[in-house]
Design a protein around this motif. Sequence first.
Motif, PDB file in Angstrom:
ATOM      1  N   ARG A   1       0.839  -1.199   0.000  1.00  0.00           N
ATOM      2  CA  ARG A   1       0.000   0.000   0.000  1.00  0.00           C
ATOM      3  C   ARG A   1       0.875   1.249   0.000  1.00  0.00           C
ATOM      4  N   PHE A   2       1.919   1.205   0.813  1.00  0.00           N
ATOM      5  CA  PHE A   2       2.860   2.317   0.869  1.00  0.00           C
ATOM      6  C   PHE A   2       3.513   2.542  -0.500  1.00  0.00           C
ATOM      7  N   VAL A   3       3.919   1.445  -1.134  1.00  0.00           N
ATOM      8  CA  VAL A   3       4.559   1.536  -2.453  1.00  0.00           C
ATOM      9  C   VAL A   3       3.599   2.141  -3.478  1.00  0.00           C
ATOM     10  N   MET A   4       2.357   1.654  -3.509  1.00  0.00           N
ATOM     11  CA  MET A   4       1.373   2.155  -4.472  1.00  0.00           C
ATOM     12  C   MET A   4       1.097   3.644  -4.259  1.00  0.00           C
ATOM     13  N   ASP A   5       1.046   4.058  -3.002  1.00  0.00           N
ATOM     14  CA  ASP A   5       0.756   5.464  -2.700  1.00  0.00           C
ATOM     15  C   ASP A   5       1.916   6.388  -3.050  1.00  0.00           C
ATOM     16  N   ASN A   6       3.141   5.907  -2.874  1.00  0.00           N
ATOM     17  CA  ASN A   6       4.308   6.781  -2.997  1.00  0.00           C
ATOM     18  C   ASN A   6       5.125   6.608  -4.279  1.00  0.00           C
ATOM     19  N   ARG A   7       4.841   5.576  -5.038  1.00  0.00           N
ATOM     20  CA  ARG A   7       5.619   5.335  -6.259  1.00  0.00           C
ATOM     21  C   ARG A   7       5.591   6.530  -7.219  1.00  0.00           C
ATOM     22  N   PRO A   8       4.409   7.139  -7.508  1.00  0.00           N
ATOM     23  CA  PRO A   8       4.394   8.278  -8.450  1.00  0.00           C
ATOM     24  C   PRO A   8       5.316   9.420  -8.007  1.00  0.00           C
ATOM     25  N   ALA A   9       5.279   9.745  -6.716  1.00  0.00           N
ATOM     26  CA  ALA A   9       6.114  10.843  -6.208  1.00  0.00           C
ATOM     27  C   ALA A   9       7.595  10.497  -6.315  1.00  0.00           C
ATOM     28  N   PHE A  10       7.932   9.245  -5.988  1.00  0.00           N
ATOM     29  CA  PHE A  10       9.335   8.815  -6.081  1.00  0.00           C
ATOM     30  C   PHE A  10       9.799   8.811  -7.538  1.00  0.00           C
ATOM     31  N   ARG A  11       8.907   8.441  -8.453  1.00  0.00           N
ATOM     32  CA  ARG A  11       9.254   8.439  -9.871  1.00  0.00           C
ATOM     33  C   ARG A  11       9.495   9.855 -10.360  1.00  0.00           C
ATOM     34  N   GLU A  12       8.687  10.779  -9.890  1.00  0.00           N
ATOM     35  CA  GLU A  12       8.841  12.171 -10.300  1.00  0.00           C
ATOM     36  C   GLU A  12      10.164  12.749  -9.802  1.00  0.00           C
ATOM     37  N   LYS A  13      10.567  12.351  -8.587  1.00  0.00           N
ATOM     38  CA  LYS A  13      11.825  12.840  -8.027  1.00  0.00           C
ATOM     39  C   LYS A  13      13.046  12.132  -8.617  1.00  0.00           C
ATOM     40  N   ASN A  14      12.832  10.921  -9.147  1.00  0.00           N
ATOM     41  CA  ASN A  14      13.950  10.124  -9.696  1.00  0.00           C
ATOM     42  C   ASN A  14      13.602   9.633 -11.102  1.00  0.00           C
ATOM     43  N   PRO A  15      13.443  10.554 -12.058  1.00  0.00           N
ATOM     44  CA  PRO A  15      13.015  10.168 -13.417  1.00  0.00           C
ATOM     45  C   PRO A  15      13.980   9.245 -14.150  1.00  0.00           C
ATOM     46  N   GLU A  16      15.262   9.296 -13.802  1.00  0.00           N
ATOM     47  CA  GLU A  16      16.262   8.481 -14.493  1.00  0.00           C
ATOM     48  C   GLU A  16      16.446   7.102 -13.862  1.00  0.00           C
ATOM     49  N   ALA A  17      15.844   6.887 -12.699  1.00  0.00           N
ATOM     50  CA  ALA A  17      16.034   5.621 -11.989  1.00  0.00           C
ATOM     51  C   ALA A  17      15.301   4.483 -12.693  1.00  0.00           C
ATOM     52  N   SER A  18      15.932   3.291 -12.687  1.00  0.00           N
ATOM     53  CA  SER A  18      15.277   2.112 -13.252  1.00  0.00           C
ATOM     54  C   SER A  18      14.207   1.633 -12.269  1.00  0.00           C
ATOM     55  N   SER A  19      13.375   0.699 -12.715  1.00  0.00           N
ATOM     56  CA  SER A  19      12.318   0.174 -11.848  1.00  0.00           C
ATOM     57  C   SER A  19      12.908  -0.480 -10.601  1.00  0.00           C
ATOM     58  N   VAL A  20      14.010  -1.213 -10.786  1.00  0.00           N
ATOM     59  CA  VAL A  20      14.660  -1.878  -9.657  1.00  0.00           C
ATOM     60  C   VAL A  20      15.202  -0.845  -8.666  1.00  0.00           C
ATOM     61  N   GLU A  21      15.847   0.180  -9.185  1.00  0.00           N
ATOM     62  CA  GLU A  21      16.393   1.230  -8.324  1.00  0.00           C
ATOM     63  C   GLU A  21      15.281   1.950  -7.573  1.00  0.00           C
ATOM     64  N   LEU A  22      14.156   2.162  -8.246  1.00  0.00           N
ATOM     65  CA  LEU A  22      13.031   2.847  -7.621  1.00  0.00           C
ATOM     66  C   LEU A  22      12.458   2.015  -6.469  1.00  0.00           C
ATOM     67  N   ILE A  23      12.327   0.711  -6.693  1.00  0.00           N
ATOM     68  CA  ILE A  23      11.809  -0.174  -5.641  1.00  0.00           C
ATOM     69  C   ILE A  23      12.753  -0.177  -4.438  1.00  0.00           C
ATOM     70  N   LYS A  24      14.062  -0.148  -4.698  1.00  0.00           N
ATOM     71  CA  LYS A  24      15.032  -0.119  -3.598  1.00  0.00           C
ATOM     72  C   LYS A  24      14.879   1.150  -2.771  1.00  0.00           C
ATOM     73  N   LYS A  25      14.637   2.274  -3.455  1.00  0.00           N
ATOM     74  CA  LYS A  25      14.441   3.541  -2.749  1.00  0.00           C
ATOM     75  C   LYS A  25      13.172   3.498  -1.904  1.00  0.00           C
ATOM     76  N   LEU A  26      12.102   2.930  -2.472  1.00  0.00           N
ATOM     77  CA  LEU A  26      10.844   2.822  -1.737  1.00  0.00           C
ATOM     78  C   LEU A  26      10.983   1.891  -0.535  1.00  0.00           C
ATOM     79  N   ALA A  27      11.711   0.791  -0.719  1.00  0.00           N
ATOM     80  CA  ALA A  27      11.934  -0.158   0.378  1.00  0.00           C
ATOM     81  C   ALA A  27      12.715   0.508   1.505  1.00  0.00           C
ATOM     82  N   GLY A  28      13.696   1.332   1.136  1.00  0.00           N
ATOM     83  CA  GLY A  28      14.476   2.048   2.140  1.00  0.00           C
ATOM     84  C   GLY A  28      13.623   3.061   2.893  1.00  0.00           C
TER      85      GLY A  28
END
Length: 227
Positions: A18-45
């Motif tokens: 639920r946390f990932v679904m809610d925050n993924r768009p914001a994290f993607r906007e802040k990290n446009p160059e990050a790969s999907s794997v890198e983005l998930i690692k940031k969200l997990a952290g």
Amino acid sequence: RGISSDQRPKRPLTAYLRFVMDNRPAFREKNPEASSVELIKKLAGAWKELPASQKQVYEEARKTDWKKYGELMAAYKAQLTPAQAAALKEERRKQLAKRRSIRAKRELNLLGKPKRARSGFNIFLSENFQESEGISPVAKLKKLFDTWQKLSTAQKQPYLQLAEDDKVRYENEMKSWEAKMIELGREDLVRSKKQRVKKKPAEAAKHAETTKASSAGNKAKLKKSEE
């Protein structure tokens, strides 16, 4: 009939998802160059560092949805006939088995299990697949299989020799890997002695010849009895 697992109520998301679904768009906007794997690692952290009070909000939402899920499941099961319930149970069993298989393969990849030895045809296929003509991968595969079947023994020999070399590579790597697994306490991943014992080429040929002769003898007996 008319019922499938697609109509089955969906299990609620975990608090983390639920946390990932809610925050993924914001994290993607802040990290446009990050790969999907890198983005998930940031969200997990970020989830790991989230205060317990904020995590509790997601956990409460999960509990609420879980209660609703139980009610929906009860209503869903009540409409099933015994045959439908049995069919869906079998479908569910297959799905779970497939998931377990995928997880097992993923674990073996993470543990660095050596790749299986390739056959002569597999090596021929990998070398010629990109260059072959065909309207689809399936058409290419069929064409290359037909080509392989028409090759002479001499033409196949280089690929067969590479396959034999790959078998040696596989066995050597597997011995080292299995020794490492034993050290890690994962004897469950080590092949049994029976799996490691291979028939010698001469023994295999002799067995095939004996089987062929036996089969021919049985056919002759059968024909004689019919006469």
